[in-house]
Design a protein around this motif. Structure first.
Motif, PDB file in Angstrom:
ATOM      1  N   GLY A  19      66.128  34.191 -16.728  1.00 46.18           N
ATOM      2  CA  GLY A  19      66.155  35.584 -16.269  1.00 46.18           C
ATOM      3  C   GLY A  19      64.788  36.160 -15.975  1.00 46.18           C
ATOM      4  N   ASP A  41      69.486  33.750 -20.652  1.00 45.73           N
ATOM      5  CA  ASP A  41      68.067  33.631 -21.026  1.00 45.73           C
ATOM      6  C   ASP A  41      67.946  33.398 -22.524  1.00 45.73           C
ATOM      7  N   ARG A  42      66.870  32.721 -22.879  1.00 38.43           N
ATOM      8  CA  ARG A  42      66.644  32.439 -24.303  1.00 38.43           C
ATOM      9  C   ARG A  42      66.058  33.646 -25.046  1.00 38.43           C
ATOM     10  N   GLY A  48      61.269  37.696 -17.853  1.00 40.73           N
ATOM     11  CA  GLY A  48      60.294  36.601 -17.965  1.00 40.73           C
ATOM     12  C   GLY A  48      58.883  37.126 -17.871  1.00 40.73           C
ATOM     13  N   ASN A  49      58.098  36.533 -16.988  1.00 43.31           N
ATOM     14  CA  ASN A  49      56.683  36.910 -16.873  1.00 43.31           C
ATOM     15  C   ASN A  49      56.469  38.322 -16.329  1.00 43.31           C
ATOM     16  N   CYS A 124      70.176  32.549 -25.714  1.00 47.01           N
ATOM     17  CA  CYS A 124      70.806  31.230 -25.551  1.00 47.01           C
ATOM     18  C   CYS A 124      69.806  30.241 -24.977  1.00 47.01           C
ATOM     19  N   ALA A 158      66.708  28.847 -12.563  1.00 49.15           N
ATOM     20  CA  ALA A 158      65.593  29.807 -12.452  1.00 49.15           C
ATOM     21  C   ALA A 158      64.825  29.808 -13.767  1.00 49.15           C
ATOM     22  N   GLY A 160      62.021  28.519 -14.331  1.00 45.08           N
ATOM     23  CA  GLY A 160      60.575  28.344 -14.146  1.00 45.08           C
ATOM     24  C   GLY A 160      60.213  26.871 -14.222  1.00 45.08           C
ATOM     25  N   THR A 186      48.355  30.943 -20.041  1.00 40.51           N
ATOM     26  CA  THR A 186      47.567  32.061 -20.592  1.00 40.51           C
ATOM     27  C   THR A 186      48.464  32.907 -21.475  1.00 40.51           C
ATOM     28  N   ARG A 412      54.190  31.157  -6.126  1.00 40.87           N
ATOM     29  CA  ARG A 412      54.537  31.405  -7.526  1.00 40.87           C
ATOM     30  C   ARG A 412      54.502  32.877  -7.915  1.00 40.87           C
ATOM     31  N   MET A 414      55.283  36.845  -8.437  1.00 40.62           N
ATOM     32  CA  MET A 414      56.594  37.394  -8.829  1.00 40.62           C
ATOM     33  C   MET A 414      57.358  38.085  -7.696  1.00 40.62           C
ATOM     34  N   PRO A 415      56.703  38.881  -6.822  1.00 41.04           N
ATOM     35  CA  PRO A 415      57.491  39.468  -5.728  1.00 41.04           C
ATOM     36  C   PRO A 415      58.129  38.383  -4.858  1.00 41.04           C
TER      37      PRO A 415
HETATM   38  C1  LIG Z   1      49.277  33.794 -17.084  1.00 42.32           C
HETATM   39  C2  LIG Z   1      49.922  33.982 -15.770  1.00 42.32           C
HETATM   40  C3  LIG Z   1      49.384  34.880 -14.870  1.00 42.32           C
HETATM   41  C4  LIG Z   1      50.033  35.130 -13.677  1.00 42.32           C
HETATM   42  N1  LIG Z   1      49.580  36.129 -12.881  1.00 42.32           N
HETATM   43  C5  LIG Z   1      50.402  36.628 -11.942  1.00 42.32           C
HETATM   44  C6  LIG Z   1      50.128  37.890 -11.356  1.00 42.32           C
HETATM   45  O1  LIG Z   1      49.137  38.528 -11.673  1.00 42.32           O
HETATM   46  N2  LIG Z   1      51.016  38.363 -10.448  1.00 42.32           N
HETATM   47  C7  LIG Z   1      52.117  37.659 -10.051  1.00 42.32           C
HETATM   48  O2  LIG Z   1      52.896  38.178  -9.231  1.00 42.32           O
HETATM   49  N3  LIG Z   1      52.382  36.446 -10.585  1.00 42.32           N
HETATM   50  C8  LIG Z   1      51.569  35.934 -11.537  1.00 42.32           C
HETATM   51  N4  LIG Z   1      51.849  34.748 -12.151  1.00 42.32           N
HETATM   52  C9  LIG Z   1      52.941  33.912 -11.645  1.00 42.32           C
HETATM   53  C10 LIG Z   1      54.301  34.416 -12.041  1.00 42.32           C
HETATM   54  O3  LIG Z   1      54.263  35.156 -13.232  1.00 42.32           O
HETATM   55  C11 LIG Z   1      55.319  33.279 -12.224  1.00 42.32           C
HETATM   56  O4  LIG Z   1      55.101  32.221 -11.327  1.00 42.32           O
HETATM   57  C12 LIG Z   1      56.723  33.848 -12.010  1.00 42.32           C
HETATM   58  O5  LIG Z   1      56.945  34.849 -12.976  1.00 42.32           O
HETATM   59  C13 LIG Z   1      57.754  32.763 -12.113  1.00 42.32           C
HETATM   60  O6  LIG Z   1      59.028  33.378 -12.141  1.00 42.32           O
HETATM   61  P1  LIG Z   1      60.267  32.538 -12.628  1.00 42.32           P
HETATM   62  O7  LIG Z   1      61.433  33.452 -12.602  1.00 42.32           O
HETATM   63  O8  LIG Z   1      60.327  31.250 -11.902  1.00 42.32           O
HETATM   64  O9  LIG Z   1      59.896  32.139 -14.140  1.00 42.32           O
HETATM   65  P2  LIG Z   1      59.726  33.030 -15.437  1.00 42.32           P
HETATM   66  O10 LIG Z   1      59.236  34.372 -15.152  1.00 42.32           O
HETATM   67  O11 LIG Z   1      58.919  32.165 -16.361  1.00 42.32           O
HETATM   68  O12 LIG Z   1      61.204  33.150 -16.000  1.00 42.32           O
HETATM   69  C14 LIG Z   1      61.913  32.043 -16.508  1.00 42.32           C
HETATM   70  C15 LIG Z   1      62.946  32.573 -17.483  1.00 42.32           C
HETATM   71  O13 LIG Z   1      63.776  31.490 -17.900  1.00 42.32           O
HETATM   72  C16 LIG Z   1      63.953  31.519 -19.304  1.00 42.32           C
HETATM   73  N5  LIG Z   1      64.101  30.117 -19.723  1.00 42.32           N
HETATM   74  C17 LIG Z   1      63.275  29.097 -19.416  1.00 42.32           C
HETATM   75  N6  LIG Z   1      63.721  27.956 -19.936  1.00 42.32           N
HETATM   76  C18 LIG Z   1      64.859  28.263 -20.601  1.00 42.32           C
HETATM   77  C19 LIG Z   1      65.776  27.483 -21.364  1.00 42.32           C
HETATM   78  N7  LIG Z   1      65.625  26.158 -21.523  1.00 42.32           N
HETATM   79  N8  LIG Z   1      66.846  28.122 -21.936  1.00 42.32           N
HETATM   80  C20 LIG Z   1      67.008  29.472 -21.773  1.00 42.32           C
HETATM   81  N9  LIG Z   1      66.157  30.244 -21.048  1.00 42.32           N
HETATM   82  C21 LIG Z   1      65.105  29.640 -20.465  1.00 42.32           C
HETATM   83  C22 LIG Z   1      62.688  32.160 -19.825  1.00 42.32           C
HETATM   84  O14 LIG Z   1      62.916  32.801 -21.072  1.00 42.32           O
HETATM   85  C23 LIG Z   1      62.320  33.164 -18.726  1.00 42.32           C
HETATM   86  O15 LIG Z   1      62.857  34.445 -18.954  1.00 42.32           O
HETATM   87  C24 LIG Z   1      51.204  34.423 -13.342  1.00 42.32           C
HETATM   88  C25 LIG Z   1      51.722  33.468 -14.226  1.00 42.32           C
HETATM   89  C26 LIG Z   1      51.101  33.266 -15.433  1.00 42.32           C
HETATM   90  C27 LIG Z   1      51.700  32.325 -16.409  1.00 42.32           C
END
Ligand SMILES: Cc1cc2nc3c(=O)[nH]c(=O)nc-3n(C[C@H](O)[C@H](O)[C@H](O)COP(=O)(O)OP(=O)(O)OC[C@H]3O[C@@H](n4cnc5c(N)ncnc54)[C@H](O)[C@@H]3O)c2cc1C
Length: 467
Positions: A19, A41-42, A48-49, A124, A158, A160, A186, A412, A414-415
């Motif tokens: 999520g 989501d866990r 998430g991020n 979960c 999703a 990540g 980080t 990568r 977020m938008p």
């Molecule tokens: C330190 C850092 C700085 C960054 N800086 C920026 C920035 O300034 N601006 C920007 O736009 N982006 C930035 N990024 C990139 C961006 O944050 C991520 O690439 C983006 O949030 C990825 O979105 P996602 O939905 O794929 O993953 P995530 O946001 O990581 O979400 C994944 C979700 O899945 C859940 N999940 C994962 N595995 C499991 C499992 N096995 N069981 C249950 N739930 C699970 C997690 O709890 C999480 O909620 C940064 C990333 C990091 C780490």
């Protein structure tokens, strides 16, 4: 005494696993199209991020044109209403910054999933998949000592890390092609007591602290005046001071600059500075090492800033993000892959479901530097990059979509992850409604719906606006 093992079986049309930005985008979008949608989501919250203090980067491209809108914009609009964002602001370094309040983001996401009828299953962990003849049938979760098996028509990974695709046996890539290195994680934390004006005065007296290395090519205009002009800013700099302090053995972090995000709360900033090197975010021992090493760097880092940087004298620890932020792990191979050549040349194919425009921003996984490469304009992320090439009924959203490691440095953010999710959610819902595989859905019908929701899919779109 007998041991207990309880099992629950559920069924849904669309099952979104994870999520964060990619999962929230996909789940809301699928539910908005009328598909019965579960989002897993866990954590005990969603986002998430998006909830760890980071800004949303690159709603605008390098020329200040808004290239991400639709659902991501709807979320920002609500944050603005609540005082949790200043909206988008052009930035010579990041294209644009959209600083957000991480707590309000959690609330806004819960509002939106309620509004659109997404069913959340929180707390979960995803622990397994059931694949028959190459087709994903169900995903198994564990929460509170019980197992839940969920059958679905379409699954969206999703997480990540691409955990679902990994468990289902899909082919994937990890790290840079040259050396396999992944970008470092980080742990984000926030401090209060920051004196912005005093720090800006210091930067005005020391403009060299805003000069970046040759690997960080940024457009002119990233000056103290630019930062002072708006609270909506992200600071990257202090290279001279950090280099000096590292030589003296007084700097606890493995990077050459300080990044802070000026939060929409006076005196509060989020620090994006800790870097754990030679790290693999798919290994539980490494995650444990990363969490511990990161937490132990916080107090020395705060003390270093307090003692050496004007404006930071009175900072105090306010909060630590609930988990280590993982930048890079697996990229799952899709029916198509977005490659460097297409992104740097701004190729926007006819089956694009979202535009990416963020700079290529690759933090070194083994050293202190960051490689930055500008893009002249946006590139297209195509529908085929969100469909697993190996596992039927499995779609991808967020950072684990099918891109090469260089494009990953851009896609990568977020938008872009949310915008991709919006397209994936529509694709998943149409697949359910038409009783087809996701790859057999007509992409033009997804694009038409995306445009109706205000998404931007090409530079020719009437709706590409100068923000
Ligand atoms: C330190 C850092 C700085 C960054 N800086 C920026 C920035 O300034 N601006 C920007 O736009 N982006 C930035 N990024 C990139 C961006 O944050 C991520 O690439 C983006 O949030 C990825 O979105 P996602 O939905 O794929 O993953 P995530 O946001 O990581 O979400 C994944 C979700 O899945 C859940 N999940 C994962 N595995 C499991 C499992 N096995 N069981 C249950 N739930 C699970 C997690 O709890 C999480 O909620 C940064 C990333 C990091 C780490």
């Amino acid at each position: 005494m007998e041991t207990r093992s309880e099992r629950q079986v559920m069924k849904t049309q669309v099952l979104v696993l994870g999520g964060g930005a990619g999962g929230v985008g996909a789940a809301i979008s699928a539910a908005r199209e009328g598909a019965e949608t579960i989002l897993v989501d866990r954590q005990g919250f969603l986002g998430g991020n998006m909830t760890i203090g980071l800004p949303l980067l690159a709603f605008l491209d390098a020329q200040g044109r808004q290239v991400t809108r639709g659902l991501p914009q709807e979320i920002v609009d609500r944050l603005i209403e609540l005082g949790g964002s200043f909206g988008h602001r052009e930035c010579p370094l990041h294209n644009s910054t959209t600083v957000i309040d991480p707590n309000l983001m959690k609330i806004v996401i819960f509002e939106k999933i309620k509004q659109y009828g997404v069913r959340p299953l929180l707390h979960c962990e995803i622990i397994g998949t059931n694949v028959e003849n190459g087709e994903l049938k169900s995903v198994i979760l564990k929460g509170k000592g019980k197992e839940i098996e969920i059958f679905a028509d379409v699954f969206v990974d999703a997480t990540g890390d691409g955990d679902v695709a990994f468990m289902a046996g899909a082919e994937y890539e990890k790290g840079q092609y040259a050396n396999g290195e992944t970008q470092p994680p980080t742990l984000m934390f926030t401090v209060g007591g920051f004196n912005l004006e005093r720090f800006m005065d210091f930067l005005e007296e020391h403009p060299e602290e805003l000069k970046h290395g040759t690997s960080m090519k940024i457009r002119p205009g990233y000056t103290a005046d630019f930062l002072r002009a708006s609270e909506n800013h992200v600071f990257v700099g202090l290279k001279n001071t950090i280099t000096k302090l590292r030589k003296e053995g007084k700097c606890p972090i493995d990077r050459d600059t300080i990044i802070y995000i000026n939060l929409p709360r006076e005196g509060y900033i989020a620090l994006n500075c800790i870097r754990i090197l030679n790290f693999d975010g798919t290994k539980i021992e490494e995650l444990s090492r990363g969490e511990i090493e990161s937490n132990l760097q916080i107090i020395p880092l705060i003390n270093m800033l307090k003692e050496n940087i004007p404006g930071f004298e009175h900072i105090y620890l306010s909060s630590i993000a609930p988990f280590l932020g993982i930048r890079e792990t697996r990229r799952i191979l899709g029916k198509q892959m977005i490659r460097e050549e297409a992104a740097v040349n701004g190729v926007i194919p006819e089956d694009t479901i979202a535009l990416g425009s963020y700079i290529i921003d690759i933090h070194s996984g083994s050293g202190d530097s960051t490689l930055i490469r500008s893009l002249t304009g946006p590139y297209g992320i195509t529908y085929g990059a969100t469909i697993s090439k190996d596992v039927k009924r499995l779609m991808l959203s967020g950072r684990c979509i099918s891109v090469d490691p260089v494009v990953f440095g851009s896609s990568r953010v977020m938008p872009t992850c949310m915008a991709v999710g919006e397209g994936v959610g529509i694709g998943a819902a149409l697949a359910v409604q038409q009783n087809r595989a996701p790859e057999d859905v007509d992409v033009q019908s997804i694009r038409q719906k995306l445009r109706e929701y205000g998404a931007i899919l090409s530079l020719e779109d009437d709706n590409v606006v100068k923000a």
